[in-house]
Design a protein around this motif. Structure first.
Motif, short mmCIF file in Angstrom:
data_model
loop_
_atom_site.label_atom_id
_atom_site.label_comp_id
_atom_site.label_asym_id
_atom_site.label_seq_id
_atom_site.Cartn_x
_atom_site.Cartn_y
_atom_site.Cartn_z
N PRO A 149 -9.70 15.04 1.64
CA PRO A 149 -10.66 16.01 2.18
C PRO A 149 -10.04 17.39 2.46
N MET A 150 -8.80 17.43 2.92
CA MET A 150 -8.17 18.72 3.19
C MET A 150 -7.89 19.48 1.90
N GLN A 151 -7.51 18.76 0.83
CA GLN A 151 -7.32 19.42 -0.46
C GLN A 151 -8.64 20.00 -0.96
N ARG A 152 -9.73 19.26 -0.79
CA ARG A 152 -11.05 19.76 -1.20
C ARG A 152 -11.43 21.00 -0.40
N GLN A 153 -11.16 20.99 0.89
CA GLN A 153 -11.50 22.14 1.73
C GLN A 153 -10.72 23.39 1.31
N PHE A 154 -9.45 23.23 1.02
CA PHE A 154 -8.65 24.37 0.56
C PHE A 154 -9.15 24.88 -0.78
N ARG A 155 -9.52 23.96 -1.67
CA ARG A 155 -10.02 24.35 -2.99
C ARG A 155 -11.36 25.07 -2.85
N MET A 206 0.82 24.25 3.80
CA MET A 206 -0.36 24.45 4.65
C MET A 206 -1.29 23.25 4.57
N ILE A 207 -1.49 22.70 3.37
CA ILE A 207 -2.36 21.53 3.22
C ILE A 207 -1.77 20.34 3.94
N MET A 208 -0.48 20.08 3.76
CA MET A 208 0.15 18.93 4.40
C MET A 208 0.13 19.06 5.92
N THR A 209 0.41 20.25 6.43
CA THR A 209 0.39 20.47 7.88
C THR A 209 -1.02 20.28 8.43
N SER A 210 -2.01 20.83 7.75
CA SER A 210 -3.39 20.70 8.19
C SER A 210 -3.87 19.26 8.14
N ALA A 211 -3.51 18.55 7.09
CA ALA A 211 -3.91 17.15 6.97
C ALA A 211 -3.27 16.30 8.07
N THR A 212 -2.00 16.55 8.33
CA THR A 212 -1.30 15.81 9.38
C THR A 212 -1.89 16.13 10.75
#
Length: 53
Positions: A15-21, A35-41
């Protein structure tokens, strides 16, 4: 340890990858991954806190 490759797959994005995309929330190829990994965590760690509210 989870890397960006382990977070999702091309056919099934996290879901976080989709949001960034979809946002678009991309920067350069180097910092977007962090940024994606930090946000997902962060979002995963907050689920327990939010469930108690």
């Amino acid at each position: 340890m989870t890397t960006i490759e382990g977070l999702g797959s091309p056919g099934n994005l996290h879901p976080m990858q989709r949001q960034f995309r979809d946002a678009p929330g991309f920067q350069c190829g180097f910092c977007t991954t962090g940024m994606i990994m930090t946000s997902a965590t962060f979002s995963e760690s907050q689920k327990a806190d939010l469930a108690g509210e």
